[in-house]
Scaffold this motif. Structure first.
Motif, short mmCIF file in Angstrom:
data_model
loop_
_atom_site.label_atom_id
_atom_site.label_comp_id
_atom_site.label_asym_id
_atom_site.label_seq_id
_atom_site.Cartn_x
_atom_site.Cartn_y
_atom_site.Cartn_z
N HIS A 1 62.39 -20.77 14.50
CA HIS A 1 63.47 -19.78 14.59
C HIS A 1 64.81 -20.49 14.40
CE1 HIS A 1 60.78 -16.60 16.05
NE2 HIS A 1 60.21 -17.54 16.79
N GLN A 2 65.53 -20.10 13.36
CA GLN A 2 66.83 -20.70 13.05
C GLN A 2 67.95 -19.88 13.69
OE1 GLN A 2 67.25 -23.54 11.58
NE2 GLN A 2 65.24 -23.92 10.65
N ARG A 3 68.86 -20.56 14.33
CA ARG A 3 70.02 -19.92 14.95
C ARG A 3 71.29 -20.61 14.50
NH1 ARG A 3 65.99 -19.80 18.85
NH2 ARG A 3 65.61 -17.77 19.82
N CYS A 4 72.35 -19.81 14.34
CA CYS A 4 73.64 -20.39 13.96
C CYS A 4 74.68 -20.05 15.01
CB CYS A 4 74.08 -19.90 12.58
SG CYS A 4 74.45 -18.14 12.51
N ASP B 1 86.25 -25.04 15.73
CA ASP B 1 87.01 -25.42 14.54
C ASP B 1 86.66 -24.57 13.32
OD1 ASP B 1 84.49 -26.28 14.05
OD2 ASP B 1 84.99 -28.39 13.72
N GLY B 2 85.83 -23.54 13.51
CA GLY B 2 85.49 -22.64 12.42
C GLY B 2 84.23 -22.98 11.67
N THR B 3 83.69 -24.17 11.88
CA THR B 3 82.46 -24.56 11.20
C THR B 3 81.25 -23.91 11.88
OG1 THR B 3 82.25 -26.55 12.57
CG2 THR B 3 83.45 -26.75 10.47
N VAL B 4 80.15 -23.84 11.14
CA VAL B 4 78.94 -23.21 11.64
C VAL B 4 77.88 -24.28 11.89
CG1 VAL B 4 77.09 -21.58 11.14
CG2 VAL B 4 79.44 -21.04 10.47
N SER B 5 77.26 -24.23 13.05
CA SER B 5 76.20 -25.18 13.41
C SER B 5 74.87 -24.44 13.46
CB SER B 5 76.50 -25.81 14.77
OG SER B 5 75.42 -26.61 15.21
N TRP B 6 73.87 -25.00 12.77
CA TRP B 6 72.53 -24.42 12.74
C TRP B 6 71.58 -25.24 13.61
CZ3 TRP B 6 70.80 -19.99 10.32
CH2 TRP B 6 71.71 -19.37 9.46
N SER B 7 70.66 -24.57 14.26
CA SER B 7 69.64 -25.25 15.07
C SER B 7 68.32 -24.52 14.93
CB SER B 7 70.05 -25.32 16.54
OG SER B 7 70.18 -24.01 17.09
N GLY B 8 67.22 -25.27 14.98
CA GLY B 8 65.88 -24.69 14.89
C GLY B 8 65.12 -24.85 16.18
#
Length: 302
Positions: free
Chosen positions: A197-200, A205-212
């Motif tokens: 399951h991928q989550r963002c 600072d406006g950037t997007v971080s993804w995690s599984g």
């Protein structure tokens, strides 16, 4: 450790069969490893028949040190493609028809459970087994490129040291059973533990971080869950088939059985008995299985 084992360390296999079932690709099926050890046992006993040497393997454990699946995924591709072999061209210069075969290169150690043996029998076993492995024997459909010197080990600490760094393949059928008892379909139960399951999350600072994240397998479980083929289910009655390989043995059509397995660091395995896979035949339900549950204490081996 009360169990004496034959350690076949760092067996390097080239082009092993990675299509372990009709719908999974990856580590070779357990039927391939137990089948290879059955073949090795027969070769050893045939080689030692003049000296009345006979051995019965009781179970087999598999520890993976390196695994290289022959697939390719280019930039922007969503799925991977199988890397096939180049077949010779036809007389007219065109490519012949062929069936795609999933292949993998791997480095594994095999732990073979042995019956009580004398020191002389242990020495003979190492000599015969080493010769058979290096005499063109296949392993999970692949070619054996090399193997380190064989050992007889009867100490847990020594065995774990020899198996590191490596991941032991353990059966996690319990996860499937629990999920199905709660009402899930078998395939849904399997996929539930395999899907990532991928989550963002948007940072300050406006950037997007993804995690599984994958579904947890229980408290203290730190292994990696994978699908693994562990046997066959007969789908036809026993009988004779035209041009069957062995005319003396009844034939039947069968389909693969796939369940969940877990790759766990060898030093996390509490006892060597946890490693061993054994054959089990359930004639009532037409099942031919490889399991890590020891059927009885008087196992007659392969």
């Amino acid at each position: 450790m009360n169990t004496r084992v034959l350690l076949i360390p760092h067996l390097r296999v080239h082009n092993a069969n990675a299509l372990s079932s009709p719908f999974t690709i990856g580590f070779p099926a357990m039927t391939a490893w137990l089948g290879a050890m059955h073949a090795l046992q027969r070769k050893i006993n045939q080689r030692g028949r003049n000296t009345h040497f006979d051995v019965q393997f009781q179970g087999v454990g598999v520890v993976c040190h390196r695994f290289n699946l022959q697939t390719y995924r280019g930039d922007g591709d969503y799925v991977s493609s199988i890397i096939g072999t180049a077949n010779p061209v036809d007389k007219d210069g065109s490519r012949p028809a062929f069936i795609e075969e999933g292949r993998c290169h791997l480095d594994v150690s095999l732990v073979v459970e042995l019956p009580p043996m004398t020191q002389a029998e242990q020495n003979s076993l190492k000599v015969h087994a080493s010769h058979c492995l290096q005499a063109g024997m296949k392993m999970a459909g692949g070619d054996i490129l090399g193997v380190s010197p064989l050992e007889i080990v009867d100490d847990d600490v020594t065995l774990k040291r020899r198996l590191m760094p490596g991941y032991a393949l353990l059966e996690r059928r319990d996860l499937m059973v629990k999920a199905m008892e709660e009402g899930q379909d078998a395939l849904d139960a399997m996929l539930d533990y395999l899907v990532v399951h991928q989550r963002c999350q948007q940072l300050d600072d406006g950037t997007v971080s993804w995690s599984g994240q994958r579904k947890a397998t229980g408290e203290g479980k730190k292994g990696w869950i994978v699908p693994v083929a562990t046997g066959f289910h007969g789908i036809s009655e026993l009988g004779q088939a035209k041009n069957q390989r062995d005319p003396e043995t009844p034939h039947r059509f069968a389909e693969s059985i796939v369940t969940l397995g877990e790759f766990k660091m060898a030093y996390r395995v509490e006892s060597v008995d946890e490693l061993f896979w054994h054959y089990r035949c359930d004639q009532e339900n037409n099942l031919y299985l490889c399991e890590q549950e020891k059927i009885n204490t008087n196992n007659d081996g392969f």
